[in-house]
Design a protein around this motif. Structure first.
Motif, PDB file in Angstrom:
ATOM      1  N   GLY A  80       0.823  -1.206   0.000  1.00 58.20           N
ATOM      2  CA  GLY A  80       0.000   0.000   0.000  1.00 58.20           C
ATOM      3  C   GLY A  80       0.857   1.256   0.000  1.00 58.20           C
ATOM      4  O   GLY A  80       0.581   2.227  -0.715  1.00 58.20           O
ATOM      5  N   ARG A 132      -5.091  16.199 -11.061  1.00 53.65           N
ATOM      6  CA  ARG A 132      -6.308  16.024 -10.265  1.00 53.65           C
ATOM      7  C   ARG A 132      -6.608  14.543 -10.026  1.00 53.65           C
ATOM      8  O   ARG A 132      -7.099  14.164  -8.976  1.00 53.65           O
ATOM      9  CB  ARG A 132      -7.493  16.684 -10.970  1.00 53.65           C
ATOM     10  CG  ARG A 132      -7.807  17.997 -10.348  1.00 53.65           C
ATOM     11  CD  ARG A 132      -8.931  18.688 -11.068  1.00 53.65           C
ATOM     12  NE  ARG A 132      -8.434  19.915 -11.623  1.00 53.65           N
ATOM     13  CZ  ARG A 132      -8.746  20.383 -12.825  1.00 53.65           C
ATOM     14  NH1 ARG A 132      -9.546  19.692 -13.620  1.00 53.65           N
ATOM     15  NH2 ARG A 132      -8.261  21.515 -13.222  1.00 53.65           N
ATOM     16  N   TRP A 133      -6.304  13.757 -11.013  1.00 54.96           N
ATOM     17  CA  TRP A 133      -6.526  12.315 -10.853  1.00 54.96           C
ATOM     18  C   TRP A 133      -5.642  11.748  -9.750  1.00 54.96           C
ATOM     19  O   TRP A 133      -6.106  11.034  -8.861  1.00 54.96           O
ATOM     20  CB  TRP A 133      -6.261  11.603 -12.186  1.00 54.96           C
ATOM     21  CG  TRP A 133      -6.373  10.123 -12.076  1.00 54.96           C
ATOM     22  CD1 TRP A 133      -7.520   9.408 -11.919  1.00 54.96           C
ATOM     23  CD2 TRP A 133      -5.294   9.178 -12.101  1.00 54.96           C
ATOM     24  NE1 TRP A 133      -7.220   8.059 -11.850  1.00 54.96           N
ATOM     25  CE2 TRP A 133      -5.865   7.892 -11.956  1.00 54.96           C
ATOM     26  CE3 TRP A 133      -3.909   9.287 -12.236  1.00 54.96           C
ATOM     27  CZ2 TRP A 133      -5.091   6.738 -11.938  1.00 54.96           C
ATOM     28  CZ3 TRP A 133      -3.150   8.136 -12.224  1.00 54.96           C
ATOM     29  CH2 TRP A 133      -3.732   6.870 -12.076  1.00 54.96           C
ATOM     30  N   THR A 136      -6.911  12.924  -6.428  1.00 56.32           N
ATOM     31  CA  THR A 136      -8.125  12.218  -6.013  1.00 56.32           C
ATOM     32  C   THR A 136      -7.790  10.835  -5.477  1.00 56.32           C
ATOM     33  O   THR A 136      -8.284  10.416  -4.419  1.00 56.32           O
ATOM     34  CB  THR A 136      -9.101  12.090  -7.206  1.00 56.32           C
ATOM     35  OG1 THR A 136      -9.555  13.387  -7.571  1.00 56.32           O
ATOM     36  CG2 THR A 136     -10.312  11.250  -6.847  1.00 56.32           C
ATOM     37  N   LYS A 139      -6.143  10.950  -2.097  1.00 51.68           N
ATOM     38  CA  LYS A 139      -7.140  11.233  -1.053  1.00 51.68           C
ATOM     39  C   LYS A 139      -7.931   9.983  -0.693  1.00 51.68           C
ATOM     40  O   LYS A 139      -8.279   9.761   0.455  1.00 51.68           O
ATOM     41  CB  LYS A 139      -8.124  12.294  -1.555  1.00 51.68           C
ATOM     42  CG  LYS A 139      -7.618  13.701  -1.369  1.00 51.68           C
ATOM     43  CD  LYS A 139      -8.772  14.684  -1.378  1.00 51.68           C
ATOM     44  CE  LYS A 139      -8.255  16.104  -1.320  1.00 51.68           C
ATOM     45  NZ  LYS A 139      -8.494  16.850  -2.545  1.00 51.68           N
ATOM     46  N   GLN A 140      -8.237   9.167  -1.695  1.00 47.69           N
ATOM     47  CA  GLN A 140      -9.051   7.981  -1.436  1.00 47.69           C
ATOM     48  C   GLN A 140      -8.275   6.883  -0.732  1.00 47.69           C
ATOM     49  O   GLN A 140      -8.751   6.261   0.196  1.00 47.69           O
ATOM     50  CB  GLN A 140      -9.566   7.414  -2.755  1.00 47.69           C
ATOM     51  CG  GLN A 140     -10.849   8.034  -3.200  1.00 47.69           C
ATOM     52  CD  GLN A 140     -11.184   7.632  -4.622  1.00 47.69           C
ATOM     53  OE1 GLN A 140     -10.779   6.570  -5.090  1.00 47.69           O
ATOM     54  NE2 GLN A 140     -11.899   8.477  -5.316  1.00 47.69           N
ATOM     55  N   VAL A 141      -7.065   6.662  -1.219  1.00 50.79           N
ATOM     56  CA  VAL A 141      -6.330   5.477  -0.777  1.00 50.79           C
ATOM     57  C   VAL A 141      -5.624   5.712   0.558  1.00 50.79           C
ATOM     58  O   VAL A 141      -5.515   4.798   1.372  1.00 50.79           O
ATOM     59  CB  VAL A 141      -5.315   5.057  -1.866  1.00 50.79           C
ATOM     60  CG1 VAL A 141      -4.465   3.904  -1.388  1.00 50.79           C
ATOM     61  CG2 VAL A 141      -6.043   4.677  -3.151  1.00 50.79           C
ATOM     62  N   PRO A 143      -6.274   7.196   3.489  1.00 50.98           N
ATOM     63  CA  PRO A 143      -6.840   6.861   4.809  1.00 50.98           C
ATOM     64  C   PRO A 143      -6.792   5.359   5.082  1.00 50.98           C
ATOM     65  O   PRO A 143      -6.510   4.936   6.207  1.00 50.98           O
ATOM     66  CB  PRO A 143      -8.290   7.348   4.735  1.00 50.98           C
ATOM     67  CG  PRO A 143      -8.501   7.984   3.424  1.00 50.98           C
ATOM     68  CD  PRO A 143      -7.237   7.909   2.628  1.00 50.98           C
ATOM     69  N   GLN A 144      -7.078   4.575   4.060  1.00 49.99           N
ATOM     70  CA  GLN A 144      -7.101   3.129   4.256  1.00 49.99           C
ATOM     71  C   GLN A 144      -5.696   2.593   4.507  1.00 49.99           C
ATOM     72  O   GLN A 144      -5.448   1.852   5.450  1.00 49.99           O
ATOM     73  CB  GLN A 144      -7.713   2.454   3.018  1.00 49.99           C
ATOM     74  CG  GLN A 144      -7.914   0.963   3.173  1.00 49.99           C
ATOM     75  CD  GLN A 144      -9.000   0.625   4.183  1.00 49.99           C
ATOM     76  OE1 GLN A 144      -9.712   1.505   4.647  1.00 49.99           O
ATOM     77  NE2 GLN A 144      -9.099  -0.637   4.540  1.00 49.99           N
ATOM     78  N   VAL A 145      -4.766   3.016   3.641  1.00 50.87           N
ATOM     79  CA  VAL A 145      -3.413   2.469   3.743  1.00 50.87           C
ATOM     80  C   VAL A 145      -2.749   2.906   5.043  1.00 50.87           C
ATOM     81  O   VAL A 145      -2.189   2.099   5.785  1.00 50.87           O
ATOM     82  CB  VAL A 145      -2.581   2.924   2.526  1.00 50.87           C
ATOM     83  CG1 VAL A 145      -1.115   2.623   2.762  1.00 50.87           C
ATOM     84  CG2 VAL A 145      -3.087   2.242   1.265  1.00 50.87           C
TER      85      VAL A 145
ATOM     86  N   ALA B 415     -13.260  11.156   2.584  1.00 50.60           N
ATOM     87  CA  ALA B 415     -13.044  10.659   1.225  1.00 50.60           C
ATOM     88  C   ALA B 415     -14.386  10.111   0.766  1.00 50.60           C
ATOM     89  O   ALA B 415     -15.260   9.862   1.599  1.00 50.60           O
ATOM     90  CB  ALA B 415     -11.992   9.552   1.222  1.00 50.60           C
ATOM     91  N   TYR B 426      -9.258  -3.915  -1.039  1.00 49.91           N
ATOM     92  CA  TYR B 426      -8.742  -3.768   0.329  1.00 49.91           C
ATOM     93  C   TYR B 426      -8.769  -5.113   1.063  1.00 49.91           C
ATOM     94  O   TYR B 426      -7.878  -5.419   1.853  1.00 49.91           O
ATOM     95  CB  TYR B 426      -9.555  -2.737   1.114  1.00 49.91           C
ATOM     96  CG  TYR B 426      -9.355  -1.295   0.691  1.00 49.91           C
ATOM     97  CD1 TYR B 426      -8.149  -0.859   0.126  1.00 49.91           C
ATOM     98  CD2 TYR B 426     -10.361  -0.351   0.865  1.00 49.91           C
ATOM     99  CE1 TYR B 426      -7.983   0.461  -0.251  1.00 49.91           C
ATOM    100  CE2 TYR B 426     -10.197   0.978   0.499  1.00 49.91           C
ATOM    101  CZ  TYR B 426      -8.998   1.382  -0.064  1.00 49.91           C
ATOM    102  OH  TYR B 426      -8.832   2.685  -0.424  1.00 49.91           O
ATOM    103  N   GLN B 429      -5.917  -7.154  -0.166  1.00 50.53           N
ATOM    104  CA  GLN B 429      -4.609  -6.685   0.263  1.00 50.53           C
ATOM    105  C   GLN B 429      -4.512  -6.696   1.779  1.00 50.53           C
ATOM    106  O   GLN B 429      -3.438  -6.495   2.335  1.00 50.53           O
ATOM    107  CB  GLN B 429      -4.387  -5.344  -0.471  1.00 50.53           C
ATOM    108  CG  GLN B 429      -3.582  -4.271   0.123  1.00 50.53           C
ATOM    109  CD  GLN B 429      -4.441  -3.193   0.728  1.00 50.53           C
ATOM    110  OE1 GLN B 429      -5.307  -3.457   1.557  1.00 50.53           O
ATOM    111  NE2 GLN B 429      -4.178  -1.942   0.354  1.00 50.53           N
ATOM    112  N   ALA B 614     -11.430  11.865 -11.560  1.00 50.14           N
ATOM    113  CA  ALA B 614     -10.946  12.839 -10.579  1.00 50.14           C
ATOM    114  C   ALA B 614     -12.113  13.708 -10.114  1.00 50.14           C
ATOM    115  O   ALA B 614     -12.961  14.115 -10.908  1.00 50.14           O
ATOM    116  CB  ALA B 614      -9.857  13.706 -11.192  1.00 50.14           C
TER     117      ALA B 614
END
Ligand code: SF4
Lengths: 149, 821
Positions: A80, A132-133, A136, A139-141, A143-145, B415, B426, B429, B614
């Motif tokens: 991650g 931007r991609w 984005t 931002k998404q990944v 918090p989880q990782v 998010a 998730y 992984q 995005a």
């Protein structure tokens, strides 16, 4: 503290200190460029303060951050983290390209080079969409990782 | 009058003229030997096996279901029922229903009591919350539970556990409908109404096989075609569906090229100035950019990409461009492709620039597949916050926090809510360690099954599965919870045109099976979730109380339910939201008077980049659309990621058949439906078959870079170069039970599909893979087990016996108003 968060604190602490040094170095190297010199010096203070506040926060959580903290080797660690590292690198690379497009566009305007301006105006928006991609996704990944390590 | 409703899925005609009311026809089927007079009570419900929302009554005899009957007064179906409605209920009484909870001990699932099973789930949850936090827990739900259940699940997951990981299998299905509506109108919510079918002059069906997905609404179209001033149909579909056979114009583009076709339709509309400039001026932003983007998208350009003659594209553009009342419908042919949202949005754009919105016969239906997919979306059990609130808008989050009496920070909104495909990643992984799956069967329905099975079987992943049967997914679970279903519990479902129906409990569930609502409430009690004042977070026990709680959450939102109640639904039948006290009869069409929910302060979403996914940020949205108009979002055509090559020369699409639903857990257990389509098959066109020396009934192998399956070949009039495999068939009724027999050939279409999704809606691509087709064994007189009544009809009608249901499939159709069977 979660390992992922500790790792990011260390990296950012290192980064802020490095940016402070870089800002000062630029300020010195371009002492004749007055705006750059003064503003860069001021901004260096911000980064130094950030590094201090990070260290203080980390200490409260039992993590020592000081000048000797080695920079965590980027790209190291679990899957991650590697993904986040790569996304960050992509984001920075796209940002660099974006700045180059901007420079070309400015130069084109100055020289009335319509073809070059057209090229930059056609491509630059897509470079911005690339940034931007990556933003984005980060931002998404993250918090989880960062909370799962 | 009786008819074999397997042989004739749509039943008898009741022709009617444009703008007239659709005549009623009451369909009914009672179990053999049950006389109408023997029925002790009729209990109100609506369809569970598709998104049509056909109202019906369940016949009860001695505490058991004995049949169903349509309800003539209901707005949606006027008494009609489709084959799955008529026969599907029988699955409830299958002898292999789960009747007791199961837990895994020493590698085997063994029976236990509810207390043991639920305590195990609660203990694991607490442990994970302590050790790893809420992000380690995920919920994957369905489009087939009731509103009350989704809402309860949304509160317990988002505010109780505090996880961002809650999504429905609606991700596979209507995620694009929601995303496209959000992109164009700032907010989810079906603009049109099924009643538009009565008024439309042209009905354009984009990748929507209505004859098989919403059989009753297709009956309505057939009735109009048989009456005065019939509609003209435009069908865009690579298969020879019933819709295609009845269409004025049928285009069968190469799969994955909808975007090019739609851009060409927009190009022609603008070039001929078939644009309603007043509407565009008053209600939209972005016209210049759209016009610029499609300027080069001529029919000739699209013809090459889509492999459709340019002249046909021009004709299609004329059809949609010159009519005074255009109704468009969109479904999986658009949604399960790589540019899903971008293409669905272009259909919205077509209506916006032509001003075809908000009046009878002029509207868009971005369709749903499942009966309560709409509820999953509005209750926030998929990737959105309840009540179409915007996770990026702090005041929306604060408002939701007030409804739930929690701190805003309790509700994760840092998010976007995690979409299903990402949740499974998730789990693969390892950062999600517990997955609670309710009412769905990902071990058959997700793409790339070998991966999904391995992922679900991981030792480190704790899986809870709540279902009616021991599905392929349940076999891989750690805890299996036996659930009650439709007819055995009470709740509401909202169909694809926003019609809310009440489904009441008619009989007791088998054994110890429990309503999904009761299971979620039991969990919430064990976890002792509290609000910020220490009161119970979830204060309801009964379905009706949950409905009342949801009404408070929906108040003032686009999907306002405050004017509805169980009593009103019982009396009036289906009612369309929004429905308030001021507007107690509900709302037939949205946007009759401008675009209502796109203002930056009100919108559910600021939109996404259609090509990258995005997020658009609030500031950008505000400057783009300060007055809250519809946004015309343009996009360029992009080639599918996987195109045919020498080794995989075909394109492969998966889809449904009329007689089954999802992974056949119910329909495969019903004799009439099962016998109509008992086994998987593959469709190819006559020219391709001939070239490869293949014929009807040959056993063939379909292989992609991910995996393969074996099936018998049906030779049809499908587009050349394309193969089609129905996705319903899994393994529960095979020897292995959960996957292909030790290295043997697969049976499930998703052995072959790819893990890839539309960047904006995150809906997986089930319709564009490259595949190879090879012979395994000759037919030897056998046929493909595919229905002849539908898109799988053989190209040579005499080559295969016609599908029929025989005596057991005779159902009554009564055109006398108020008639009983
Ligand atoms: S099978 Fe149909 S209804 Fe079910 S999830 Fe897929 S698209 Fe939706």
């Amino acid at each position: 503290m979660k390992d992922g968060i500790a790792h990011t604190l260390r990296a950012l602490h290192h980064g802020e200190r490095q940016l402070a040094r870089d800002l000062l170095a630029v300020a010195e190297r371009h002492a004749e460029e007055h705006e750059v010199h003064h503003v860069a010096t001021d901004l260096a203070d911000w980064s130094r303060e950030h590094a201090d506040r990070l260290a203080e926060h980390a200490a409260g959580e039992g993590l020592r951050l000081d000048d000797d903290t080695p920079e965590p080797r980027s790209g190291e660690g679990p899957e991650g983290l590697l993904l986040l590292h790569d996304l960050r690198a992509l984001h920075l690379a796209a940002t660099e390209n974006s700045l180059h497009w901007e420079m070309l566009a400015q130069a084109a305007q100055a020289t009335r080079d319509a073809r070059l301006l057209e090229l930059a105006s056609a491509c630059h928006p897509q470079t911005l969409r690339q940034t931007r991609w990556t933003d984005t996704l980060i931002k998404q990944v993250s918090p989880q990782v960062l909370t799962s390590l | 009058m009786k008819a074999d409703r397997i042989a004739d899925p749509w039943g008898a005609r009741a022709p009617y003229r444009r703008h007239d009311a659709w005549p009623s026809r009451v369909d009914a089927y009672l179990a053999e030997g049950v006389e109408p007079g023997a029925v002790q009570k009729w209990v109100g419900a609506a369809s569970l096996l598709h998104s049509g929302g056909d109202a019906m009554d369940i016949a009860v005899v001695d505490g058991r279901m004995a049949g169903v009957r349509g309800r003539a007064v209901d707005r949606v179906s006027r008494g009609r029922l489709g084959p799955k409605d008529l026969f599907g209920w029988q699955a409830n009484a299958s002898p292999d229903r789960l009747t007791r909870p199961l837990v895994r001990r020493d590698g085997h699932l063994v029976e236990t009591d509810w207390d043991t099973a639920m305590e195990l789930v609660a203990a694991r949850t607490r442990e994970l919350l302590d050790e790893r936090g809420p992000g380690s827990i995920g919920f994957y739900t369905s489009g087939q539970l009731f509103l009350e259940e989704y809402y309860t699940l949304a509160v317990l997951a988002r505010a109780g556990i505090g996880t961002n990981h809650l999504d429905g299998n609606t991700r596979l299905c209507t995620a694009t409908a929601a995303e496209a509506l959000k992109a164009s109108f700032g907010c989810d919510g079906q603009p049109g109404s099924f009643d538009d079918l009565d008024h439309a002059d042209v009905i354009a069906l984009f990748g929507h096989n209505m004859a098989e997905t919403q059989t009753v609404q297709w009956t309505r179209v057939l009735d109009r075609l048989a009456g005065g001033d019939p509609p003209r149909l435009l069908c865009v579909d690579p298969r020879p569906t019933q819709v295609a056979r009845h269409a004025t114009l049928h285009l069968a583009p190469r799969v994955g090229t909808n975007m090019a076709l739609l851009n060409a339709l927009l190009h022609e509309t603008i070039r001929h100035d078939r644009v309603d400039h007043d509407f565009v001026e008053a209600h939209t932003v972005g016209f210049e950019e759209l016009a610029e983007r499609v300027a080069s998208c001529t029919p000739e350009w699209a013809a090459d990409i889509c492999d459709v003659p340019a002249a046909r594209i021009t004709e299609a553009a004329e059809l949609v461009g010159t009519t005074d009342a255009l109704l468009s419908t969109v479904l999986q042919g658009v949604y399960q492709a790589h540019q899903a949202t971008a293409a669905a949005v272009q259909v919205n754009n077509l209506h916006l620039i032509r001003g075809m919105l908000g009046r009878p016969g002029a509207g868009v239906l971005q369709m749903n597949g499942q009966p309560s997919a709409q509820n999953t979306r509005e209750c926030g059990a998929d990737g959105d916050l309840p009540g179409f609130r915007n996770w990026q808008n702090d005041s929306h989050v604060a408002d939701l926090a007030k409804v739930w009496n929690v701190e805003p920070s309790t509700i994760p909104h840092f998010a976007p809510p995690t979409h299903a495909m990402q949740m499974f990643r998730y789990a693969e992984q390892g950062s999600i360690a517990m997955l609670w799956i309710s009412g769905t069967n990902p071990a058959v329905s997700l793409p790339e099954l070998a991966r999904v099975r391995a992922l679900l079987a991981q030792e480190r992943l704790f899986t809870v599965v709540q279902d009616l049967f021991l599905t392929e997914t349940a076999r891989l679970a750690d805890v299996v919870l036996p659930a009650a279903t439709w007819g055995e519990k009470t709740g509401t479902i909202t169909n694809a045109d926003r019609t809310v129906h009440l489904c009441e409990k008619a009989v007791e569930p088998p054994g110890e099976a429990r309503a999904d609502l009761d299971i979620f409430l039991d969990f919430a009690r064990r976890m002792d979730f509290r609000d910020k004042d220490g009161g119970p977070l979830i204060g309801w026990q009964e379905p009706e109380e949950a409905f009342e709680a949801w009404k408070r959450c929906s108040a003032g939102r686009p999907c306002d339910y405050t004017g509805l109640s169980y009593d009103r639904l019982r009396d009036a039948g289906g009612i369309q939201w929004p429905c308030t006290e001021a507007n107690p009869r509900g709302t037939e069409r949205l946007y009759t008077d401008g675009i209502t929910w796109a203002h930056p302060d009100h919108c559910e979403s600021y939109g996404k980049d259609l090509e990258t996914g995005a997020a658009v940020d609030p500031v950008e949205y505000r400057s783009l659309n300060p007055d809250g108009k519809a946004v015309l979002r343009a996009a360029a055509y992009v080639e599918p990621h996987e195109m045919p090559d020498d080794r995989h020369p075909f394109q492969l699409s998966t889809g449904r058949t009329l007689y089954h639903f999802h992974t056949r857990t119910k329909t495969g257990r019903v004799a009439q439906l099962d016998e109509a389509a008992p086994e998987v098959w593959v469709e190819a066109c006559a020219a391709d078959a001939m070239r490869l020396g293949l014929g009807e009934g040959d056993l063939v192998r379909v292989a992609t870079p991910r995996g393969a399956l074996e099936a018998r070949l049906r030779v049809t009039d499908i587009r050349p170069g394309l193969l089609f495999v129905p996705f319903h068939y899994g393994y529960w009724d095979t020897k292995e039970g959960d996957g292909p027999d030790g290295g043997g050939p697969g049976r499930a279409a998703n052995e072959t599909t790819i893990t890839d999704w539309d960047p904006a809606s995150k809906q997986p691509l089930f319709k564009t893979a490259a595949a190879a087709l090879t012979l395994v064994a000759r037919a030897d007189g056998r046929y493909a087990p595919a229905p002849t009544t539908t898109a799988s009809a053989p190209s040579d009608p005499d080559s295969v016996p016609a599908t029929a249901g025989g005596q057991q499939a005779y159902a009554t159709q009564n055109s006398e108003p108020g008639g009983t069977p």
